[in-house]
Design an enzyme around this catalytic site. Sequence first.
Site, PDB file in Angstrom:
ATOM      1  N   ASP A   1      45.188  44.407  31.914  1.00  0.00           N
ATOM      2  CA  ASP A   1      46.227  43.393  32.109  1.00  0.00           C
ATOM      3  C   ASP A   1      45.702  42.145  32.796  1.00  0.00           C
ATOM      4  O   ASP A   1      44.625  42.146  33.390  1.00  0.00           O
ATOM      5  CB  ASP A   1      47.384  43.972  32.914  1.00  0.00           C
ATOM      6  CG  ASP A   1      46.967  44.443  34.297  1.00  0.00           C
ATOM      7  OD1 ASP A   1      45.910  45.099  34.408  1.00  0.00           O
ATOM      8  OD2 ASP A   1      47.685  44.153  35.278  1.00  0.00           O
TER       9      ASP A   1
ATOM     10  N   GLU B   1      47.007  46.834  36.590  1.00  0.00           N
ATOM     11  CA  GLU B   1      46.338  46.694  37.890  1.00  0.00           C
ATOM     12  C   GLU B   1      47.001  45.620  38.740  1.00  0.00           C
ATOM     13  O   GLU B   1      47.155  45.768  39.956  1.00  0.00           O
ATOM     14  CB  GLU B   1      44.855  46.357  37.674  1.00  0.00           C
ATOM     15  CG  GLU B   1      43.997  46.400  38.925  1.00  0.00           C
ATOM     16  CD  GLU B   1      43.889  45.069  39.651  1.00  0.00           C
ATOM     17  OE1 GLU B   1      43.328  45.031  40.758  1.00  0.00           O
ATOM     18  OE2 GLU B   1      44.376  44.048  39.109  1.00  0.00           O
TER      19      GLU B   1
END
Length: 486
Positions: free
Chosen positions: A78, A145
């Site tokens: 991400d 994350e």
Amino acid sequence: MTALSQLQPQALWQWFEQICAIPHPSKHEHALSEHIQAWAKDKQLELVEDKVGNLIIKKPATPGMENRKVVALQAHIDMVPQKNSDKVHDFEKDAIEPYIDGEWVKATGTTLGADNGIGMASALAILGSDDIPHGPLEVLLTIDEEAGMTGAFGLEAGYLDAEILINTDSEQEGEIYMGCAGGADGEITLPISWQAPAADSQTLNLTIAGLRGGHSGVDIHLGRGNANKLLARFLFDNALTLGLELSHFQGGSLRNAIPREATATLNVSAAKLAELQKAVTEYENLLKQELSITEPNLALTLVETSNATQVISTEAQTSLVNLMHACPNGVVRMSDEIEGVTETSLNLGVITTGEDKVTLLCLIRSLMDSGRENVEGHLSALSQLAGAKIAFSGTYPGWKPDNSSPVMALVRETYDSIYNKEPVIMVIHAGLECGLFKKPYPEMDMVSIGPTIRFPHSPDEKVLIETVGQYYQLLLAVLERIPEKG
């Protein structure tokens, strides 16, 4: 799309160009994950998607290196979705628009996603290579994350065989990271009630914008303006004397990004309008003096908007303004052990107004659990005084430095042999996932490296092209030097 794919190392930049083309903000990584999975299957690589959505891709050793220790290369899928206010961009649908600006790669009006897209691209480039020597290799790509470390929290034992893990999420070439801060989210909710606005008042939006923002960990010590705090300061100084009535406050968008913009919707009487305009101008000039170096583009605007039908009650407004102004923010303590490294910090990242409450989202970071707990105590005491509720969540551990780490020594020696100088061994004031990996894999030896990335978590994010090649050269050299199994 751009000339990125012509940069060297070409395989890495080609992958990064693909990554930019596929939307992958936190919690919406599925399209990029599916693209990577389809590619891995086409390459006939061993692939597993775990229960939470992490990808584990395995590649056999190149001939003659079968007896080396198994290495895992790790990155997160991400990216942080931040954009300039004048940029039309849907992070869930639109591609990032990277471009080359001299020595740097940047994005047009948005975050670039070099954090951690360059690391991910390097791992995928190695997986796709036919001429890079390495022992048994695993690539771990975690989800989410940036918005809670869901992937790292959900990783279970048994998926990885690696004895060594190389995290690729660091952001300074020439530095080797062997530890990081832990953290926790704090959510303060203040109940509010409403009343009718004064009969002779008009409604205006007061906005602060043009701030640089940035990463709430690695940039927190730079003294950049926090839009939420700066706007709260104005309200604290002027709301009572000017009779301002607040109906809405909105600032920031992510708890792990220093807020760049905030808006307060205010009612003011016609008799006080000129005084308000003068106060805004004077405050803008004051801030430009105080923050002349760190925030050269700071601007305050006051514009009419549709009339508010209700405003926050006088008592609730007083509590809210006091709470926002008193809320700690920034560096709490610098480390005594590691010069120049922040030990404990707090970012007042997001403030939103709902129907019956105002919510303040904070991110606490600390190299020490006791430092985090101390800040939690400050916030709890402040909330109690303000009549608010507070909840802490998402607590994740720091990654404790290990001075005897064999892989850290290997990376240091390899760097020295390539560049004829020693790298800097560092602990980073940011949340790397390594601390969480220690729970399912307590014996794993870990280190973190990466290229030079500036202003992550903001639309000013950029990556220094030369350092991408340097980082990749170091990574390949380390893989070639991984020792044999004991």
